[in-house]
Design a protein around this motif. Structure first.
Motif, PDB file in Angstrom:
ATOM      1  N   ASP A   1       2.570 -13.928 -35.558  1.00  0.00           N
ATOM      2  CA  ASP A   1       3.350 -13.052 -34.590  1.00  0.00           C
ATOM      3  C   ASP A   1       3.281 -11.481 -35.254  1.00  0.00           C
ATOM      4  O   ASP A   1       3.354 -11.081 -36.325  1.00  0.00           O
ATOM      5  CB  ASP A   1       4.920 -13.457 -35.115  1.00  0.00           C
ATOM      6  CG  ASP A   1       5.912 -12.530 -34.193  1.00  0.00           C
ATOM      7  OD1 ASP A   1       5.460 -11.733 -33.257  1.00  0.00           O
ATOM      8  OD2 ASP A   1       7.092 -13.031 -34.149  1.00  0.00           O
ATOM      9  N   VAL A   2       2.755 -10.855 -33.975  1.00  0.00           N
ATOM     10  CA  VAL A   2       2.541  -9.398 -34.344  1.00  0.00           C
ATOM     11  C   VAL A   2       3.415  -8.622 -33.675  1.00  0.00           C
ATOM     12  O   VAL A   2       3.155  -7.149 -33.408  1.00  0.00           O
ATOM     13  CB  VAL A   2       1.295  -8.935 -34.366  1.00  0.00           C
ATOM     14  CG1 VAL A   2       0.247  -9.536 -34.953  1.00  0.00           C
ATOM     15  CG2 VAL A   2       0.519  -9.309 -32.572  1.00  0.00           C
ATOM     16  N   THR A   3       4.631  -9.068 -33.261  1.00  0.00           N
ATOM     17  CA  THR A   3       5.752  -8.104 -32.635  1.00  0.00           C
ATOM     18  C   THR A   3       5.917  -6.791 -33.314  1.00  0.00           C
ATOM     19  O   THR A   3       6.222  -5.789 -32.680  1.00  0.00           O
ATOM     20  CB  THR A   3       6.846  -9.223 -32.252  1.00  0.00           C
ATOM     21  OG1 THR A   3       6.396 -10.352 -31.480  1.00  0.00           O
ATOM     22  CG2 THR A   3       7.904  -8.560 -31.212  1.00  0.00           C
ATOM     23  N   ALA A   4       6.475  -7.188 -34.387  1.00  0.00           N
ATOM     24  CA  ALA A   4       6.809  -5.992 -35.307  1.00  0.00           C
ATOM     25  C   ALA A   4       5.820  -4.809 -35.210  1.00  0.00           C
ATOM     26  O   ALA A   4       6.075  -3.677 -35.134  1.00  0.00           O
ATOM     27  CB  ALA A   4       7.194  -6.225 -36.681  1.00  0.00           C
ATOM     28  N   GLU A   5       4.606  -5.085 -35.370  1.00  0.00           N
ATOM     29  CA  GLU A   5       3.539  -4.343 -35.395  1.00  0.00           C
ATOM     30  C   GLU A   5       3.408  -3.582 -34.146  1.00  0.00           C
ATOM     31  O   GLU A   5       2.985  -2.457 -33.708  1.00  0.00           O
ATOM     32  CB  GLU A   5       2.016  -4.854 -35.687  1.00  0.00           C
ATOM     33  CG  GLU A   5       0.821  -4.128 -35.534  1.00  0.00           C
ATOM     34  CD  GLU A   5       0.962  -2.840 -36.334  1.00  0.00           C
ATOM     35  OE1 GLU A   5       0.238  -1.872 -36.111  1.00  0.00           O
ATOM     36  OE2 GLU A   5       1.579  -2.790 -37.569  1.00  0.00           O
ATOM     37  N   HIS A   6       3.394  -4.233 -33.032  1.00  0.00           N
ATOM     38  CA  HIS A   6       3.592  -3.604 -31.513  1.00  0.00           C
ATOM     39  C   HIS A   6       4.669  -2.645 -31.529  1.00  0.00           C
ATOM     40  O   HIS A   6       4.331  -1.583 -31.013  1.00  0.00           O
ATOM     41  CB  HIS A   6       3.636  -4.582 -30.592  1.00  0.00           C
ATOM     42  CG  HIS A   6       2.511  -5.729 -30.432  1.00  0.00           C
ATOM     43  ND1 HIS A   6       1.309  -4.970 -30.281  1.00  0.00           N
ATOM     44  CD2 HIS A   6       2.273  -6.968 -29.990  1.00  0.00           C
ATOM     45  CE1 HIS A   6       0.290  -6.159 -30.150  1.00  0.00           C
ATOM     46  NE2 HIS A   6       1.057  -7.263 -30.048  1.00  0.00           N
TER      47      HIS A   6
ATOM     48  N   SER B   1       0.402 -25.524 -32.097  1.00  0.00           N
ATOM     49  CA  SER B   1       0.415 -24.114 -31.823  1.00  0.00           C
ATOM     50  C   SER B   1       0.901 -23.487 -33.112  1.00  0.00           C
ATOM     51  O   SER B   1       1.573 -23.719 -33.816  1.00  0.00           O
ATOM     52  CB  SER B   1       1.433 -23.835 -30.637  1.00  0.00           C
ATOM     53  OG  SER B   1       1.553 -22.653 -30.229  1.00  0.00           O
ATOM     54  N   SER B   2       0.184 -21.980 -33.073  1.00  0.00           N
ATOM     55  CA  SER B   2       0.915 -21.136 -34.070  1.00  0.00           C
ATOM     56  C   SER B   2       2.208 -20.477 -33.596  1.00  0.00           C
ATOM     57  O   SER B   2       2.987 -19.987 -34.680  1.00  0.00           O
ATOM     58  CB  SER B   2      -0.210 -19.732 -34.279  1.00  0.00           C
ATOM     59  OG  SER B   2      -1.271 -20.562 -34.940  1.00  0.00           O
ATOM     60  N   SER B   3       2.776 -20.617 -32.521  1.00  0.00           N
ATOM     61  CA  SER B   3       4.072 -20.057 -32.024  1.00  0.00           C
ATOM     62  C   SER B   3       5.006 -21.111 -32.735  1.00  0.00           C
ATOM     63  O   SER B   3       4.698 -22.211 -33.345  1.00  0.00           O
ATOM     64  CB  SER B   3       3.858 -19.899 -30.596  1.00  0.00           C
ATOM     65  OG  SER B   3       3.131 -19.174 -30.223  1.00  0.00           O
ATOM     66  N   THR B   4       6.280 -20.698 -32.682  1.00  0.00           N
ATOM     67  CA  THR B   4       7.439 -21.365 -33.061  1.00  0.00           C
ATOM     68  C   THR B   4       7.898 -22.557 -32.045  1.00  0.00           C
ATOM     69  O   THR B   4       7.313 -22.604 -30.692  1.00  0.00           O
ATOM     70  CB  THR B   4       8.533 -20.167 -32.924  1.00  0.00           C
ATOM     71  OG1 THR B   4       8.734 -20.096 -31.739  1.00  0.00           O
ATOM     72  CG2 THR B   4       8.134 -19.162 -33.731  1.00  0.00           C
TER      73      THR B   4
ATOM     74  N   PHE C   1       4.042 -26.885 -34.949  1.00  0.00           N
ATOM     75  CA  PHE C   1       4.164 -25.272 -34.815  1.00  0.00           C
ATOM     76  C   PHE C   1       3.905 -24.449 -36.015  1.00  0.00           C
ATOM     77  O   PHE C   1       3.762 -24.890 -36.941  1.00  0.00           O
ATOM     78  CB  PHE C   1       5.799 -25.215 -34.469  1.00  0.00           C
ATOM     79  CG  PHE C   1       6.176 -26.176 -33.415  1.00  0.00           C
ATOM     80  CD1 PHE C   1       5.722 -26.089 -31.934  1.00  0.00           C
ATOM     81  CD2 PHE C   1       6.859 -27.259 -33.453  1.00  0.00           C
ATOM     82  CE1 PHE C   1       6.343 -26.812 -30.858  1.00  0.00           C
ATOM     83  CE2 PHE C   1       7.207 -28.076 -32.324  1.00  0.00           C
ATOM     84  CZ  PHE C   1       7.019 -27.860 -31.061  1.00  0.00           C
ATOM     85  N   GLY C   2       3.640 -23.152 -35.747  1.00  0.00           N
ATOM     86  CA  GLY C   2       3.417 -22.222 -36.723  1.00  0.00           C
ATOM     87  C   GLY C   2       4.682 -22.060 -37.515  1.00  0.00           C
ATOM     88  O   GLY C   2       4.070 -21.654 -38.773  1.00  0.00           O
ATOM     89  N   ASP C   3       5.766 -22.131 -37.271  1.00  0.00           N
ATOM     90  CA  ASP C   3       6.792 -21.980 -38.294  1.00  0.00           C
ATOM     91  C   ASP C   3       6.898 -23.315 -39.029  1.00  0.00           C
ATOM     92  O   ASP C   3       7.964 -23.165 -39.817  1.00  0.00           O
ATOM     93  CB  ASP C   3       8.198 -21.466 -37.504  1.00  0.00           C
ATOM     94  CG  ASP C   3       8.377 -22.505 -36.363  1.00  0.00           C
ATOM     95  OD1 ASP C   3       7.687 -23.423 -35.826  1.00  0.00           O
ATOM     96  OD2 ASP C   3       9.612 -22.586 -35.762  1.00  0.00           O
ATOM     97  N   GLU C   4       6.084 -24.343 -38.991  1.00  0.00           N
ATOM     98  CA  GLU C   4       6.262 -25.310 -39.768  1.00  0.00           C
ATOM     99  C   GLU C   4       5.171 -25.294 -40.917  1.00  0.00           C
ATOM    100  O   GLU C   4       5.087 -26.285 -41.696  1.00  0.00           O
ATOM    101  CB  GLU C   4       6.056 -26.563 -39.030  1.00  0.00           C
ATOM    102  CG  GLU C   4       7.248 -27.058 -38.052  1.00  0.00           C
ATOM    103  CD  GLU C   4       7.032 -28.101 -37.228  1.00  0.00           C
ATOM    104  OE1 GLU C   4       7.961 -29.207 -37.551  1.00  0.00           O
ATOM    105  OE2 GLU C   4       5.956 -28.369 -36.635  1.00  0.00           O
TER     106      GLU C   4
END
Length: 227
Positions: free
Chosen positions: A42-47, A103-106, A128-131
């Motif tokens: 997740d790169v949301t914070a960087e965006h 998926s790397s997503s949640t 999922f990515g959060d696992e």
């Protein structure tokens, strides 16, 4: 074993679109060439850091975030499965093959999006990515999905849309079919064993045959066997 973002649904285009929209609210243009990360994290914070730096001291995160998500929701209201994917899922079901998402997503993101298009029940296993500890190109989420399927890597095939996703599949010991998303560099899919333009290019059976040299068999454990 399918990736999700950019592969089952073209959420890469809607992701870029909602960020471009938000940059334009400030009279700015986002460079798409520098937007996509080379990993599945997740790169949301960087965006947001990049946008805030471009806007300057007057940047209001709460307003920006709410506006961007509202526009993303508008884009997603019209989003379906990528070309040929629904047919592949039906062909897999008819052949007695089990499908998985890796998926790397949640979990919340993937399940909510698949529920929108009424295809969540097409998958026997979800991972999922959060696992897991590390996102793609690390193989962690594929290893988790394989464990939940009860399969060895030689009994499954990965389908990916990015070079780092294909690298994750390769690291997990999986053969990989690549169906690049619109923003992926085709020259970087060195870890893929077969590259297609869309899932509509071949039937699932023909894609598996092109990859393995044999058509998939309906086995007792409903898995794909690579010979």
């Amino acid at each position: 074993m399918f990736d999700f973002d950019g592969l089952l649904m073209d959420t890469e285009t809607t992701l870029l679109g909602c960020w471009q929209y938000e940059w334009r609210q400030h009279g700015l243009e986002l460079d798409p060439d520098t937007f996509f990360a080379d990993h599945g994290g997740d790169v949301t914070a960087e965006h947001y850091r990049r946008l805030a730096a471009a806007v300057g001291p007057g940047f209001d995160y709460e307003t920006s975030h709410a506006r961007r998500l509202a526009y993303r929701e508008e884009l997603h209201s019209r989003l379906g499965l990528r070309d040929g994917i629904d047919v592949w899922l039906t062909q897999a079901r008819d052949a007695g093959l089990r499908c998985a998402v890796a998926s790397s997503s949640t979990e919340e993101w993937v399940t909510s999006m698949l529920a929108r298009v009424d295809r969540l029940d097409a998958f026997a296993v979800l991972a999922f990515g959060d696992e897991v500890r590390a996102p793609k190109p690390a193989p962690d989420v594929y290893m988790l999905a394989l464990d939940r399927l009860g399969l060895d890597p030689a009994q499954a095939i990965a389908v990916e849309d990015t070079p780092h996703g294909a690298a994750a599949a390769q690291a997990a010991g999986l053969s990989c079919i690549a169906i690049p998303n619109p923003f992926a560099d085709l020259t970087h899919f060195t870890a893929a064993d077969l590259v297609l333009t869309t899932a509509a290019e071949l039937s699932l059976q023909d894609a598996i045959k092109a990859l393995t040299g044999t058509a998939p068999q309906h086995s007792p454990d409903s898995s794909i066997h690579k010979h």
